[in-house]
Design a protein around this motif. Sequence first.
Motif, PDB file in Angstrom:
ATOM      1  N   PHE A  62       0.786  -1.233   0.000  1.00 41.05           N
ATOM      2  CA  PHE A  62       0.000   0.000   0.000  1.00 41.05           C
ATOM      3  C   PHE A  62       0.818   1.283   0.000  1.00 41.05           C
ATOM      4  N   GLY A  63       2.139   1.175   0.061  1.00 38.11           N
ATOM      5  CA  GLY A  63       2.974   2.366   0.054  1.00 38.11           C
ATOM      6  C   GLY A  63       3.274   2.880   1.449  1.00 38.11           C
ATOM      7  N   GLN A  64       4.101   3.940   1.505  1.00 41.43           N
ATOM      8  CA  GLN A  64       4.531   4.537   2.775  1.00 41.43           C
ATOM      9  C   GLN A  64       3.345   5.162   3.484  1.00 41.43           C
ATOM     10  N   ASP A  65       3.217   4.915   4.794  1.00 38.29           N
ATOM     11  CA  ASP A  65       2.080   5.449   5.540  1.00 38.29           C
ATOM     12  C   ASP A  65       2.382   6.812   6.167  1.00 38.29           C
ATOM     13  N   ALA A  66       3.627   7.047   6.567  1.00 40.35           N
ATOM     14  CA  ALA A  66       3.977   8.286   7.285  1.00 40.35           C
ATOM     15  C   ALA A  66       4.442   9.355   6.303  1.00 40.35           C
ATOM     16  N   SER A  67       3.625   9.607   5.281  1.00 38.43           N
ATOM     17  CA  SER A  67       4.066  10.489   4.197  1.00 38.43           C
ATOM     18  C   SER A  67       3.250  11.779   4.098  1.00 38.43           C
ATOM     19  N   ARG A 493     -11.933   8.631  13.049  1.00 36.72           N
ATOM     20  CA  ARG A 493     -12.746   7.756  12.198  1.00 36.72           C
ATOM     21  C   ARG A 493     -11.858   7.257  11.064  1.00 36.72           C
ATOM     22  N   SER A 494     -12.307   6.249  10.378  1.00 39.18           N
ATOM     23  CA  SER A 494     -11.453   5.563   9.401  1.00 39.18           C
ATOM     24  C   SER A 494     -11.553   6.159   8.003  1.00 39.18           C
ATOM     25  N   LEU A 495     -10.536   5.846   7.229  1.00 40.16           N
ATOM     26  CA  LEU A 495     -10.533   6.093   5.792  1.00 40.16           C
ATOM     27  C   LEU A 495     -10.181   4.752   5.180  1.00 40.16           C
ATOM     28  N   SER A 496     -11.094   4.196   4.370  1.00 39.01           N
ATOM     29  CA  SER A 496     -10.909   2.802   3.964  1.00 39.01           C
ATOM     30  C   SER A 496     -11.771   2.456   2.753  1.00 39.01           C
ATOM     31  N   LEU A 497     -11.652   1.212   2.329  1.00 39.30           N
ATOM     32  CA  LEU A 497     -12.495   0.682   1.263  1.00 39.30           C
ATOM     33  C   LEU A 497     -13.966   0.760   1.667  1.00 39.30           C
ATOM     34  N   ILE A 498     -14.245   0.501   2.941  1.00 37.58           N
ATOM     35  CA  ILE A 498     -15.624   0.516   3.427  1.00 37.58           C
ATOM     36  C   ILE A 498     -16.222   1.907   3.259  1.00 37.58           C
ATOM     37  N   GLN A 499     -15.451   2.930   3.648  1.00 33.58           N
ATOM     38  CA  GLN A 499     -15.943   4.299   3.489  1.00 33.58           C
ATOM     39  C   GLN A 499     -16.105   4.633   2.010  1.00 33.58           C
ATOM     40  N   ASN A 543      -5.903   2.452  -3.524  1.00 33.90           N
ATOM     41  CA  ASN A 543      -5.081   2.649  -2.329  1.00 33.90           C
ATOM     42  C   ASN A 543      -5.426   1.718  -1.173  1.00 33.90           C
ATOM     43  N   TYR A 544      -6.596   1.111  -1.232  1.00 34.10           N
ATOM     44  CA  TYR A 544      -7.047   0.337  -0.071  1.00 34.10           C
ATOM     45  C   TYR A 544      -7.372  -1.119  -0.401  1.00 34.10           C
ATOM     46  N   LEU A 545      -6.971  -1.558  -1.580  1.00 37.57           N
ATOM     47  CA  LEU A 545      -7.224  -2.939  -1.982  1.00 37.57           C
ATOM     48  C   LEU A 545      -6.083  -3.407  -2.866  1.00 37.57           C
ATOM     49  N   ASP A 546      -5.542  -4.596  -2.588  1.00 33.14           N
ATOM     50  CA  ASP A 546      -4.451  -5.093  -3.432  1.00 33.14           C
ATOM     51  C   ASP A 546      -5.014  -5.689  -4.722  1.00 33.14           C
ATOM     52  N   SER A 547      -4.137  -6.024  -5.650  1.00 35.61           N
ATOM     53  CA  SER A 547      -4.573  -6.460  -6.983  1.00 35.61           C
ATOM     54  C   SER A 547      -5.354  -7.768  -6.935  1.00 35.61           C
ATOM     55  N   LYS A 549      -7.226  -8.648  -4.410  1.00 40.29           N
ATOM     56  CA  LYS A 549      -8.372  -8.427  -3.512  1.00 40.29           C
ATOM     57  C   LYS A 549      -8.351  -9.378  -2.317  1.00 40.29           C
ATOM     58  N   GLN A 550      -7.128  -9.702  -1.899  1.00 38.60           N
ATOM     59  CA  GLN A 550      -6.946 -10.546  -0.702  1.00 38.60           C
ATOM     60  C   GLN A 550      -6.710  -9.681   0.536  1.00 38.60           C
ATOM     61  N   PHE A 551      -6.045  -8.532   0.323  1.00 39.77           N
ATOM     62  CA  PHE A 551      -5.723  -7.626   1.427  1.00 39.77           C
ATOM     63  C   PHE A 551      -6.503  -6.323   1.302  1.00 39.77           C
ATOM     64  N   THR A 552      -6.854  -5.787   2.430  1.00 43.18           N
ATOM     65  CA  THR A 552      -7.370  -4.420   2.469  1.00 43.18           C
ATOM     66  C   THR A 552      -6.801  -3.740   3.715  1.00 43.18           C
ATOM     67  N   ARG A 553      -6.983  -2.439   3.785  1.00 46.20           N
ATOM     68  CA  ARG A 553      -6.467  -1.680   4.919  1.00 46.20           C
ATOM     69  C   ARG A 553      -7.517  -0.690   5.387  1.00 46.20           C
ATOM     70  N   ALA A 554      -7.404  -0.307   6.623  1.00 45.55           N
ATOM     71  CA  ALA A 554      -8.217   0.783   7.169  1.00 45.55           C
ATOM     72  C   ALA A 554      -7.246   1.748   7.835  1.00 45.55           C
ATOM     73  N   SER A 555      -7.320   3.017   7.455  1.00 42.08           N
ATOM     74  CA  SER A 555      -6.382   4.021   7.964  1.00 42.08           C
ATOM     75  C   SER A 555      -7.074   4.910   8.993  1.00 42.08           C
ATOM     76  N   PHE A 556      -6.393   5.123  10.108  1.00 44.19           N
ATOM     77  CA  PHE A 556      -6.872   6.000  11.165  1.00 44.19           C
ATOM     78  C   PHE A 556      -5.768   6.986  11.517  1.00 44.19           C
ATOM     79  N   GLU A 557      -6.141   8.047  12.200  1.00 44.66           N
ATOM     80  CA  GLU A 557      -5.161   8.914  12.853  1.00 44.66           C
ATOM     81  C   GLU A 557      -5.291   8.679  14.352  1.00 44.66           C
TER      82      GLU A 557
END
Length: 771
Positions: A62-67, A493-499, A543-547, A549-557
């Motif tokens: 998913f790339g660098q997170d602290a960017s 709150r999250s930023l994700s595929l679900i949102q 940004n939130y799903l791999d090619s 579709k096995q992995f996903t991520r949810a980003s929070f602060e």
Amino acid sequence: MIWKKIADIILKNRLLILILIAVSSIFMGYQASKVRITFNGGKVLPVTDSAYIRYAEFKKLFGQDASTMVIGFKSADIFKKDVFNDWYQAGDRIQHIKGIKAVISMANLFNLEKDTLNHRFTIKPLVTHSLTTSQAVDSVKNQLLSLPFYKGLILSENNQATLMAITFEGKILNTPARVPIIDTILKIGKNFGQKHQIEMHYSGLPLIRTISSDLMKNEFTLFLGLSLLITTIILFLIFRSGYPVIFPVIVVLLGVTWALGILVLAHYEITILTGLIPALMVIIGVPNSIIILNKYYYEFAHNGDKLKSLNIVIEKVGITTFIANVTTAIGFGVLYFTNSELLTQFGLVAALSIMSTFALCIVLVPIIFSFLPDPKPKLTKIKDRRLMQTVLISLDQLVHAHRKAIYAVALVMVAICFYGMLRINVNSYVVDDLPKKSNTLSDLKFFESNFKGVLPLEVSIDTKRKNGVMNDATIRKVEKLENLISSYPEFSRSLSLIQGLKFSTQAFYGGNPAYYRLPQGFEDGFILSYASHSGKNNTVLRNYLDSNKQFTRASFEMVDVGSNRMNKVIANLQPRIDSIFNPKKYHVELTGSSIIFIKGANYMVKNLYQSLALAILLIAGVMWILFRGVKMIAISLLPNLIPLIITAGIMGFFGIPLKPSTILIFSIAMGISSDQTIYFITRYRQELRYTKKSISQIVSDTIRETGISMIYVAIVLFFGFGIFAFSTFGSVSALGILLSVTLLVAMISNLTLLPAFLLSLEHREKTKEKG
């Protein structure tokens, strides 16, 4: 015998050795000129650690997170035309800076719209140019407030604060190239704030790390200069002559050059710890010269022969200072075995630099002074100065007449400080090292109070099967997980595929906010079909799903609440996550830079305990080689362990948390304070072996002769490490203060408890003989 040969070699080949050292120093100086400041904050967790490995895998996916850097402000005028337009222009200028990947703000947002003809969603910017009327701004405001996707992310819950999120390109993020970019962003933000008389706030890990790098660069020079100044002053006060000041300083400067050369040759950069090494070489190196010169002037006063005196100095002092520097190097060197890159680099370079500086001192000081004129009478009478003699005589009388009082005071202090130890709190903050009055800290509080922080928390979800993420049951589980995490006050709150899917459902129904939800029933097929046909335009999917579709991520602060609180939160959160995602079927990992920092802090504290134990064990081994016998090992270790207990007690009583920077003190102090024990016991045993004096008389002689050097060395160490108290980094300041206190207490302990132990040993032996 070996040191006698070394002394002969050094003094008989003075010119050749000087040439060799000069050539070597030129080479090391050339290497030192290539030293660089780190821009990535340094790795704390070992690269072999499972959490670090999974974090690396996450970044590959998913790339660098602290960017991301953020700019924010709070104002009732957010949606006034001029403010809004200037905010739009600021974002546009930043977007066009080379090295910036994306800019998101209330004036640079997009909306999803349904393209019925092509069965896809299209991204439409809310604003494409400066708005000409207040009505147009109000229209954008109403659109923004109708998009729950951005709620609490770009605009605060009360609509009074807003932020601009600026994402850097990964290739320049951890390089010096980010510095001019950040400077330009800060200038743009400052101009905006000044124009509208609004207080601006700036944060994000790229900015925090840049500020830390700037502080490191400034303090690198500051502490080297301060260490040279303070040691020069102390040398002058001790010797009151030019040569014993000038040449030891020159020698330690060569030691500093070699230390930086070693740093570069090891392919390391300057971090918050390795940046201290030049000043440390001055502080630790000067005592070598003090001991050598004190012995030289003492011997010259007895025989009046310069070369003979220097020969004796190398022979007698060489072994003592060598072992003393070995124990000091052990105190630093054990950090190498932590497997933490930050500590490994510091421990290895510091240990090698200490030994190289010692070698320069024991070789160069005698050679240089062999070419200088004979010492003046005032230099040979340093030991006779009234104040010093008064102190040493008082110490001698105290040890002989009040041993029980010494033991009683020591026991009471240990008991009190042991209680203090129980009150120590283990805690680390991401921004621990920044000055407490720094704008960066107050700015961070702004974002924490309005947006629940800016420190990244990532949740990686592995469904362990291809297309597993797009399963409806999995999607519902992810939503439940996001709601769970967001329910904690520490997380946004999250930023994700679900949102993104919720946003898509709203777009499918013409932008109606009531439909900001996951697709249900028959909607699934339509909405997912639209989303998949959106292709490259669908940022959320990309940004939130791999090619696969096995992995996903949810980003929070998250809020920087400290490792202590976060460890409790994670411990509480993990079983609740497992109740949503069966660990046998899914792998859910809390990761990201913030979590890696917390796990790194936990790892360092745990391993530094082990480093302290290893330092004590190795130093005990050195004591065994030198003195043999369990009693002598105990006698030599106790005066140095008690100061560590007292320091730990002080930390507990004054609320100084135990964290990587403060726990470093113990192994370092153990190594340095053991030097004084070695000076004392080596002199004591030499007298015991070669004279027929009583132990009581030998102890007195040792206090009065060796005590001078011990006190002078302690003064250099106390004030030398004391300069770090002025650091803008909280961790370095605490390190300096606590090390100074520990080494001062160690000196007192070695001049009171140590001789008291030796006298008690004599008394015990005499009692046995009478019995």
